[in-house]
Design an enzyme around this catalytic site. Sequence first.
Site, PDB file in Angstrom:
ATOM      1  N   CYS A 102      -0.886  -9.597  -1.503  1.00 47.81           N
ATOM      2  CA  CYS A 102      -2.341  -9.750  -1.495  1.00 47.81           C
ATOM      3  C   CYS A 102      -2.742 -11.123  -0.965  1.00 47.81           C
ATOM      4  CB  CYS A 102      -2.900  -9.526  -2.892  1.00 47.81           C
ATOM      5  SG  CYS A 102      -4.706  -9.460  -2.936  1.00 47.81           S
ATOM      6  N   CYS A 197      -4.592  -7.031 -10.656  1.00 47.70           N
ATOM      7  CA  CYS A 197      -6.048  -6.937 -10.823  1.00 47.70           C
ATOM      8  C   CYS A 197      -6.567  -5.522 -10.690  1.00 47.70           C
ATOM      9  CB  CYS A 197      -6.743  -7.857  -9.824  1.00 47.70           C
ATOM     10  SG  CYS A 197      -6.556  -7.345  -8.091  1.00 47.70           S
TER      11      CYS A 197
END
Length: 357
Positions: A102, A197
């Site tokens: 990410c 997340c």
Amino acid sequence: MSDSSELVMVAMSGGVDSSVTAMLLLEQGYNVAGVSLQLKSNNEPYGNGYNLKLINRAREVAAALNIPHYVVDLSDIFSQRVIADFCQQYSQGRTPNPCIRCNYYVKIGALLNKIQDFKADYLATGHYARIVSDENGTHLLRGADGKKDQSYFLYTLPPESLSRLMFPLGQKYKKDIVRLATNMKLPVSQKESQDVCFIPDGDYKSFLATRMGFTPGKILDTTGKILGEHQGLPLYTVGQRQGLGLASNEKLFVSDMNADANTITVAGHDQLYTSRILLSNFIWRESGIPLDTSGMIVKVRYKAAPAEVKKISQSGDFYILELASPVWAATPGQAAVIYLDDMVLGGGIIESGGDTI
């Protein structure tokens, strides 16, 4: 004080770290704007509004700091580069670290491109890491707060990205950041960021179940004897003991997973130690891999204790890491990150461990 004409865009989640990052840059005289990432597309079921909560909280913090706030939609690249890979890796019996991908592809990689639309000079994040430039180039270093250091998750970032990044918290300690946020009465969340997340409730099984089927298979010992049945490779990881459902006088741990055969191998605790690790996608940040590895250490997981590096050698498209002392449960899919003192030298993705490499 800095040149106030320089625009720094701060990646903001509404948490303590990114909020104080914006505040510190304002105090240093920068022209600051906040930017939050829309990572959830409308047709994705994950998150349960978690991403929207972060964006709204970041907007509140930006208003309190009297800075502009923008939202950029990176949901497509996030889905393609992070979530799809996460699921594919688990389907192969691997344990990926999505935060590393990410950062490289989305939170820093794609966002660095996006902020050019705003004519921004720099992107700042709340990472606990340091960037240092000298006559030999731009280097990534550990954060001063050893307990919060996040350089492990950033080892893939190229020098050209580092030259456009700021990590204002690199020299700071978490306790001081929390104190600053409290003193300034910033409307931030005191909760730590989620490990993953897009799975805020931590229920990996339910998340993966919406994207793939779980195929039961055999659990074997190291001789190939069948000991039981597993419920699907994505539900296990190397080093796991709980949830195996085995009746044994010996404590057994997952030591290997074979996606082709759909089998899991278990072994005793000491059999999971290895001093040789095979790495793919190897990155070396500095100029040339030296023959002398004196002082180099490696972390095979974010929270793992460092191990001394004895030798680094190439084998085709892979690299072999030899350690002075063995590490436990080198897990395929995790990153092995190499340091010299505080400097990040490089790293790669663990493929396997063992003396037969």
